[in-house]
Design a protein around this motif. Structure first.
Motif, mmCIF file in Angstrom:
data_model
loop_
_atom_site.group_PDB
_atom_site.id
_atom_site.type_symbol
_atom_site.label_atom_id
_atom_site.label_comp_id
_atom_site.label_asym_id
_atom_site.label_seq_id
_atom_site.Cartn_x
_atom_site.Cartn_y
_atom_site.Cartn_z
ATOM 1 N N THR A 1 57.849 53.977 29.344
ATOM 2 C CA THR A 1 57.382 53.719 27.935
ATOM 3 C C THR A 1 58.145 52.748 27.413
ATOM 4 O OG1 THR A 1 56.415 55.804 27.600
ATOM 5 C CG2 THR A 1 57.214 54.621 25.512
ATOM 6 N N VAL A 2 57.579 51.356 27.075
ATOM 7 C CA VAL A 2 58.434 50.451 26.352
ATOM 8 C C VAL A 2 58.054 50.250 24.954
ATOM 9 C CG1 VAL A 2 59.068 47.909 26.449
ATOM 10 C CG2 VAL A 2 58.670 48.949 28.808
ATOM 11 N N HIS A 3 58.879 50.278 23.971
ATOM 12 C CA HIS A 3 58.462 50.361 22.517
ATOM 13 C C HIS A 3 59.538 48.926 21.820
ATOM 14 C CE1 HIS A 3 57.996 52.942 18.752
ATOM 15 N NE2 HIS A 3 57.878 51.571 18.466
ATOM 16 N N VAL A 4 58.357 48.071 21.574
ATOM 17 C CA VAL A 4 59.109 47.137 20.677
ATOM 18 C C VAL A 4 59.101 47.120 19.318
ATOM 19 C CG1 VAL A 4 58.728 44.295 20.456
ATOM 20 C CG2 VAL A 4 58.456 45.435 22.555
ATOM 21 N N HIS A 5 60.150 47.206 18.700
ATOM 22 C CA HIS A 5 60.412 47.530 17.375
ATOM 23 C C HIS A 5 60.569 45.948 16.653
ATOM 24 C CE1 HIS A 5 61.556 51.933 17.991
ATOM 25 N NE2 HIS A 5 61.955 51.427 18.885
ATOM 26 N N GLY A 6 59.535 45.499 16.655
ATOM 27 C CA GLY A 6 59.354 44.010 16.268
ATOM 28 C C GLY A 6 58.025 43.537 16.587
ATOM 29 N N SER A 7 57.870 42.209 16.963
ATOM 30 C CA SER A 7 56.691 41.549 17.306
ATOM 31 C C SER A 7 56.881 40.990 18.556
ATOM 32 C CB SER A 7 56.200 40.226 16.456
ATOM 33 O OG SER A 7 55.765 40.947 15.442
ATOM 34 N N ALA A 8 55.563 40.665 19.282
ATOM 35 C CA ALA A 8 55.973 40.492 20.852
ATOM 36 C C ALA A 8 55.149 39.074 21.186
ATOM 37 C CB ALA A 8 55.141 41.612 21.665
ATOM 38 N N GLY A 9 55.790 38.230 22.054
ATOM 39 C CA GLY A 9 55.199 36.982 22.181
ATOM 40 C C GLY A 9 54.078 36.939 23.101
ATOM 41 N N PRO A 10 53.697 35.871 23.816
ATOM 42 C CA PRO A 10 52.448 35.860 24.609
ATOM 43 C C PRO A 10 52.636 36.553 25.812
ATOM 44 C CG PRO A 10 53.104 33.620 23.850
ATOM 45 C CD PRO A 10 54.134 34.519 23.499
ATOM 46 N N GLY A 11 51.381 37.381 26.250
ATOM 47 C CA GLY A 11 51.326 38.085 27.563
ATOM 48 C C GLY A 11 52.078 39.331 27.329
ATOM 49 N N VAL A 12 52.171 40.022 26.458
ATOM 50 C CA VAL A 12 52.956 41.300 26.466
ATOM 51 C C VAL A 12 52.018 42.159 27.266
ATOM 52 C CG1 VAL A 12 51.888 42.178 24.218
ATOM 53 C CG2 VAL A 12 54.205 43.200 25.170
ATOM 54 N N ALA A 13 52.586 43.013 28.098
ATOM 55 C CA ALA A 13 52.183 44.146 28.935
ATOM 56 C C ALA A 13 51.193 43.679 29.951
ATOM 57 C CB ALA A 13 51.523 45.123 28.178
ATOM 58 N N GLU A 14 51.521 42.231 30.207
ATOM 59 C CA GLU A 14 50.429 41.645 31.107
ATOM 60 C C GLU A 14 50.130 42.285 32.561
ATOM 61 O OE1 GLU A 14 49.635 37.114 31.376
ATOM 62 O OE2 GLU A 14 50.899 37.263 32.600
ATOM 63 N N ASN A 15 49.289 42.673 33.063
ATOM 64 C CA ASN A 15 49.089 43.261 34.244
ATOM 65 C C ASN A 15 49.676 44.701 34.555
ATOM 66 O OD1 ASN A 15 47.299 42.627 36.790
ATOM 67 N ND2 ASN A 15 49.444 42.863 38.043
ATOM 68 N N MET A 16 49.666 45.304 33.399
ATOM 69 C CA MET A 16 50.242 46.675 33.449
ATOM 70 C C MET A 16 49.446 47.762 34.334
ATOM 71 S SD MET A 16 51.419 49.126 30.497
ATOM 72 C CE MET A 16 50.185 49.311 29.184
ATOM 73 N N MET A 17 50.173 48.599 34.923
ATOM 74 C CA MET A 17 49.552 49.507 35.978
ATOM 75 C C MET A 17 49.524 50.808 35.412
ATOM 76 S SD MET A 17 48.985 47.276 38.282
ATOM 77 C CE MET A 17 48.644 48.134 39.641
ATOM 78 N N SER A 18 50.445 51.272 34.711
ATOM 79 C CA SER A 18 50.686 52.697 34.069
ATOM 80 C C SER A 18 51.745 52.622 32.945
ATOM 81 C CB SER A 18 50.649 53.737 34.950
ATOM 82 O OG SER A 18 52.089 53.535 35.665
ATOM 83 N N GLY A 19 51.831 53.810 32.500
ATOM 84 C CA GLY A 19 52.788 54.155 31.302
ATOM 85 C C GLY A 19 52.164 53.401 29.983
ATOM 86 N N THR A 20 53.122 53.131 29.088
ATOM 87 C CA THR A 20 52.892 53.040 27.769
ATOM 88 C C THR A 20 53.566 51.853 27.057
ATOM 89 O OG1 THR A 20 52.355 55.297 27.414
ATOM 90 C CG2 THR A 20 52.551 53.907 25.447
ATOM 91 N N VAL A 21 52.893 50.844 26.387
ATOM 92 C CA VAL A 21 53.896 49.933 25.751
ATOM 93 C C VAL A 21 53.289 50.018 24.250
ATOM 94 C CG1 VAL A 21 54.488 47.337 25.536
ATOM 95 C CG2 VAL A 21 53.914 48.541 27.829
ATOM 96 N N ILE A 22 54.296 49.930 23.235
ATOM 97 C CA ILE A 22 54.178 49.950 21.855
ATOM 98 C C ILE A 22 54.649 48.892 21.262
ATOM 99 C CG2 ILE A 22 54.199 51.380 19.932
ATOM 100 C CD1 ILE A 22 54.752 53.881 21.991
ATOM 101 N N ILE A 23 53.948 48.178 20.491
ATOM 102 C CA ILE A 23 54.514 47.139 19.673
ATOM 103 C C ILE A 23 54.297 47.323 18.171
ATOM 104 C CG2 ILE A 23 54.247 44.615 19.206
ATOM 105 C CD1 ILE A 23 54.659 45.503 22.194
ATOM 106 N N ASP A 24 55.362 47.347 17.507
ATOM 107 C CA ASP A 24 55.364 47.738 15.801
ATOM 108 C C ASP A 24 54.937 46.541 15.229
ATOM 109 O OD1 ASP A 24 56.501 50.373 16.401
ATOM 110 O OD2 ASP A 24 58.462 50.085 15.838
ATOM 111 N N GLY A 25 54.897 45.449 15.728
ATOM 112 C CA GLY A 25 54.570 44.211 14.832
ATOM 113 C C GLY A 25 53.322 43.888 15.250
ATOM 114 N N ASP A 26 53.308 42.235 15.401
ATOM 115 C CA ASP A 26 52.144 41.660 15.998
ATOM 116 C C ASP A 26 52.168 41.443 17.464
ATOM 117 O OD1 ASP A 26 51.095 41.710 13.454
ATOM 118 O OD2 ASP A 26 51.889 39.664 12.973
ATOM 119 N N ALA A 27 51.234 41.281 18.124
ATOM 120 C CA ALA A 27 51.195 40.407 19.534
ATOM 121 C C ALA A 27 50.706 39.225 19.639
ATOM 122 C CB ALA A 27 50.465 41.741 20.397
ATOM 123 N N SER A 28 51.161 38.601 20.180
ATOM 124 C CA SER A 28 50.788 36.892 20.493
ATOM 125 C C SER A 28 49.738 36.959 21.547
ATOM 126 C CB SER A 28 51.866 35.926 20.860
ATOM 127 O OG SER A 28 51.304 34.509 20.929
#
Lengths: 298, 225
Positions: free
Chosen positions: B69-96
């Motif tokens: 589980t990856v939790h970004v306490h902010g915004s994420a740039g281009p290609g966040v969680a690209e090609n994810m296989m399993s698990g969880t990604v949380i972005i509190d702000g915006d994603a590019s």
């Protein structure tokens, strides 16, 4: 890939630090464009005066008696401030056209980087940190400025291929992307008498904006029509006498991040470029929309 | 909890340290400070651990994620969680742009807005966006679910395969071969679970479903130029 940074100061207390903040932002964008760098900085204006920023690869010789020769030709006092390969010539504002014509005659090897009342453009080949150091950008103050780090794709790595490009009095353009119709557009503009010096795609974009404005368009209108007439990828940032503007092509694959606080509006190709700005933690941070023209003015 | 100062120790060491964690690791909770928009933070993780990134990230954060589980306490740039296989990604702000692109599995939750090309070529990932998404989202999306509580930009779901798209707000335009489809009870049930997983305060009945008209599956002379 290229890097763009821009800073528009709202809080006058920050104006003396403009060059320092822009230099830091520019260096952060080195890995987006390590082959050349440039900066347009909008500094002090003095009444009745205009600035010509000029460049020579043999500046020690070329600039040695340039001010005197130009003063004689114009019959008015011209002063010269040299910074490495560049120099700023202070000329009477109403004689700017004569000064450019005289320069082409008396110093044909000297190239005009910019002309206007507030703008100075400095650009050279080399790493951004070295280019910024050569011109001592960090010591410069001003109201707003734009910087560019270049990774060349469409033409040679030369001083004249570096950005920003001066598009008109006190106006400049920087570009991240590549234009695919620049050859046909260059031919068309040259037929209309527009001077285009290099094979660079961005210079054509800059010449296009200048040409549109000469034919009566405002800068905003020229940028709107660029969305129709320019084919390719672009994030453009334009500088004007009192502010800057941003436009991205409709596909918008070239990155752009903006941040705004009570003290400034900042632009970066990536958020990384903005992380050391004061109060960035609480800034409003967003991506400019595709095919939308944004402007900030003093 | 382990704390890692990215500004002091650098990206290679961070990712090598996280890659060294195995399924039986005791160090299951990590905090990364000073991310400062850096690229490729916490990519290629493959262990059941929680990684909290205390700030905004640059390109490709949490790419290729498995289990973590990856939790970004902010915004994420281009290609966040690209090609994810399993698990969880949380972005509190915006994603590019191209958030969750080509993802095969897992859940990507974006609490702000996502930019253009969100979920492009998604292959089984679930993407839940609390805000809006930009143009060309879910382009050629093959499977998985894209949930948007706000609005969608131009050309949603162009050349879509079998991914399901749920949008609560307005869709500026639909891409080629993407159409609105009926919300049947099984879709309400699926969306109820997705909204709960994403922590969204929205009712499944407020959404419309979009999917493939399946008219581009076979070559037709009419589609040729």
């Amino acid at each position: 890939m290229c890097g763009i940074v821009g800073l528009f100061i709202k809080d006058k207390a920050l104006e003396p630090q403009l060059g320092k903040m822009l230099t830091d932002m520019l260096i952060t964008m080195t890995d987006r464009g390590p082959d050349s760098a440039g900066i347009a900085i909008y500094g002090d204006k003095s009444a009745g005066k205009a600035k010509l920023t000029v460049q020579s690869d043999d500046s020690a010789v070329a600039f040695a008696d340039l001010a005197e020769t130009l003063s004689d030709r114009l019959g008015a006092k011209v002063s010269l401030t040299r910074k490495d390969t560049h120099a700023v010539l202070d000329v009477p504002a109403d004689q700017i056209a004569q000064a450019r014509a005289a320069l082409a005659e008396i110093a044909p090897g000297v190239r005009v980087m910019s002309s206007g009342e507030a703008i100075e453009i400095y650009k050279e080949v080399g790493l951004p940190k070295d280019v910024a150091a050569r011109f001592d950008v960090s010591s410069m103050g001003g109201t707003h400025g734009i910087g560019h780090t270049r990774m060349a794709t469409e033409s040679a790595v030369t001083t004249m291929g570096a950005h920003p490009f001066n598009t008109g009095p006190d106006q400049c353009l920087v570009h991240n992307g590549s234009l695919s119709n620049h050859n046909s557009l260059r031919r068309k503009l040259r037929r209309d008498g527009v001077h285009i010096e290099t094979e660079n795609d961005t210079e054509v974009g800059a010449a296009y904006l200048t040409w549109r404005m000469k034919n009566g368009a405002t800068l905003g209108e020229a940028l709107e029509s660029s969305l129709v007439d320019l084919d390719g990828f672009f994030t453009f940032v334009v500088g004007t006498e009192d502010g800057f503007g941003v436009v991205r092509d409709p596909i918008a694959c070239k990155p752009a991040v903006m941040a705004e606080t009570d003290q400034y509006v900042a632009f970066g190709s990536e958020y990384r470029a903005l992380v050391n700005l004061p109060g960035i933690e609480d800034a409003r941070v967003w991506e400019p929309e595709p095919a939308t023209v944004y402007f900030w003015n003093h | 909890m382990q704390t890692f100062d990215l500004a002091a120790e650098g990206l290679r060491k961070l990712n090598a340290t996280l890659h060294a964690q195995t399924a039986s690791t005791n160090q299951t909770s990590w905090e990364i400070v000073n991310p400062k928009g850096s690229h490729a933070i916490a990519v290629g993780l493959d262990a059941p651990m929680e990684v909290n990134v205390k700030g905004s990230t640059g390109y490709y954060c949490a790419g290729m994620n498995k289990q973590a589980t990856v939790h970004v306490h902010g915004s994420a740039g281009p290609g966040v969680a690209e090609n994810m296989m399993s698990g969880t990604v949380i972005i509190d702000g915006d994603a590019s742009q191209y958030a969750g692109a080509t993802g095969h599995g897992g859940t990507l939750i974006i609490k702000g807005n996502a930019s253009s090309r969100c979920g492009i070529s998604m292959k089984g990932i679930d993407i839940i966006v609390h805000g809006n998404i930009g143009h060309m989202s879910a382009f050629m999306a093959q499977s998985g679910n894209l949930v948007v509580c706000g609005d969608a930009g131009d050309a949603l779901g162009d050349s879509l395969y079998e991914a399901r798209l749920f949008v609560r707000g307005n869709v500026k335009s639909l891409g080629a071969d993407c159409i609105e489809k009926e919300m049947r009870p099984e879709h309400i049930e699926l969306l109820t679970e997705l909204l709960a997983r994403g922590g969204c305060d929205a009712k499944p009945e407020e959404f419309k479903r979009y999917g493939s008209a399946r008219q581009l599956y076979n070559f037709k002379p009419d589609n040729a130029y």
